[in-house]
Design an enzyme around this catalytic site. Structure first.
Site, PDB file in Angstrom:
ATOM      1  N   ASN A   1       7.979  -8.326  -3.136  1.00  0.00           N
ATOM      2  CA  ASN A   1       7.825  -6.424  -2.992  1.00  0.00           C
ATOM      3  C   ASN A   1       6.040  -7.387  -4.323  1.00  0.00           C
ATOM      4  O   ASN A   1       5.756  -8.554  -4.043  1.00  0.00           O
ATOM      5  CB  ASN A   1       8.225  -6.218  -4.481  1.00  0.00           C
ATOM      6  CG  ASN A   1       8.572  -7.197  -5.793  1.00  0.00           C
ATOM      7  OD1 ASN A   1       9.123  -7.638  -5.611  1.00  0.00           O
ATOM      8  ND2 ASN A   1       8.794  -6.378  -6.537  1.00  0.00           N
ATOM      9  N   HIS A   2       4.686  -6.263  -4.177  1.00  0.00           N
ATOM     10  CA  HIS A   2       3.635  -6.526  -4.708  1.00  0.00           C
ATOM     11  C   HIS A   2       3.441  -5.528  -5.653  1.00  0.00           C
ATOM     12  O   HIS A   2       2.748  -4.648  -5.413  1.00  0.00           O
ATOM     13  CB  HIS A   2       2.907  -6.675  -3.426  1.00  0.00           C
ATOM     14  CG  HIS A   2       1.469  -7.442  -3.585  1.00  0.00           C
ATOM     15  ND1 HIS A   2       1.857  -8.324  -4.915  1.00  0.00           N
ATOM     16  CD2 HIS A   2       0.591  -7.463  -2.837  1.00  0.00           C
ATOM     17  CE1 HIS A   2       0.287  -8.909  -4.638  1.00  0.00           C
ATOM     18  NE2 HIS A   2       0.056  -8.869  -3.933  1.00  0.00           N
ATOM     19  N   VAL A   3       3.674  -6.163  -7.280  1.00  0.00           N
ATOM     20  CA  VAL A   3       3.168  -5.399  -7.793  1.00  0.00           C
ATOM     21  C   VAL A   3       1.809  -5.822  -8.480  1.00  0.00           C
ATOM     22  O   VAL A   3       1.364  -5.302  -8.940  1.00  0.00           O
ATOM     23  CB  VAL A   3       4.390  -5.835  -8.941  1.00  0.00           C
ATOM     24  CG1 VAL A   3       3.416  -5.224 -10.504  1.00  0.00           C
ATOM     25  CG2 VAL A   3       5.769  -5.390  -9.017  1.00  0.00           C
TER      26      VAL A   3
END
Length: 246
Positions: A63-65
């Site tokens: 995921n990319h936060v």
């Protein structure tokens, strides 16, 4: 040393025998120094590292936060990761040269990029690890936005996809390039691999879309488990940019 098996694989369509492997030696050295530096500022905790296969090709799908996701994936994963990274990051002088030196792969996101695809396949066909962000850009990290690249690489290579969920790389309300506060806790959770048999060329769009949907569901289950395991939540969507009055 290149084996005969990987030589044959590199000639499969799309061919990857005419592209160079990303730099490796600097990535290996940087990992040790990077861990030392990051641990001086943050409390980094790893979970589920046993889920990462010790040998053979692997796709890390994270995921990319926040802006720290890329360095953390490369530095802390049990094996060195050559991640697809937006090409804009390579346009900033020293930063761009550094990213190339530590083996990251430039990716043009606004159009099809066959060069990046071939380099990533080359990495997998050499039995190493590539990284990808199926959400395509930094955001909430909840996996609602989804692209098909990870599924494509799984079908093209037969490599297992290890889901990765990161918590704490951006605080609630923080912008896309913000950093967590000093001493903050960062959790990186590796999940059970998603496996699919390789499909020879040509691969149909319907096949990729079907596998991509299954992979998204697999990662969503892992996200729920990661939240339960760590007791963490994600920071929510990025704040809307402030528009200046004319």
């Amino acid at each position: 040393m290149t084996t005969g098996i990987s030589d044959r694989a590199r000639r499969e369509l799309p061919r990857s025998d005419e592209v160079a492997h990303p730099v490796r030696w600097m990535l290996y050295r940087f990992r040790w120094f990077g861990r030392w530096g990051i641990r001086r500022r943050y409390d980094v905790r790893l979970h589920g590292t046993e889920n990462v296969p010790a040998t053979g090709p692997v796709i890390m799908a994270s995921n990319h936060v926040g802006i720290m996701d890329g360095p953390l994936l490369a530095i802390y994963s049990p094996r060195p990761v050559h991640a697809l990274t937006k090409s804009e990051m390579f346009e900033h002088g020293f930063l761009g040269r550094f990213l190339l030196l530590v083996g990251q792969i430039p990716l043009h996101r606004t159009f099809s990029d066959p060069s990046a695809v071939k380099i990533a396949l080359h990495v997998l066909r050499q039995g190493r690890v590539m990284g990808i962000y199926p959400e395509g850009a930094r955001g909430s990290g909840e996996l609602h936005r989804w692209h098909h690249g990870a599924a494509y690489f799984a079908l093209a290579s037969g490599a297992p996809v290890v889901p990765v969920i990161m918590f704490g790389t951006r605080e609630p309300g923080g912008g896309a390039s913000s950093l967590p506060h000093k001493g903050g806790r960062i959790d990186i959770v590796y999940g059970e691999p998603f496996r699919v048999d390789a499909v020879p060329w040509p691969r149909r769009r319907e096949q990729v879309e079907q596998v991509s949907k299954l992979l998204q569901e697999h990662m969503q289950v892992h996200l729920d488990r990661a939240k339960a395991l760590t007791g963490r939540s994600l920071p929510g969507p990025l704040p809307e940019p402030i528009e200046e009055n004319e």
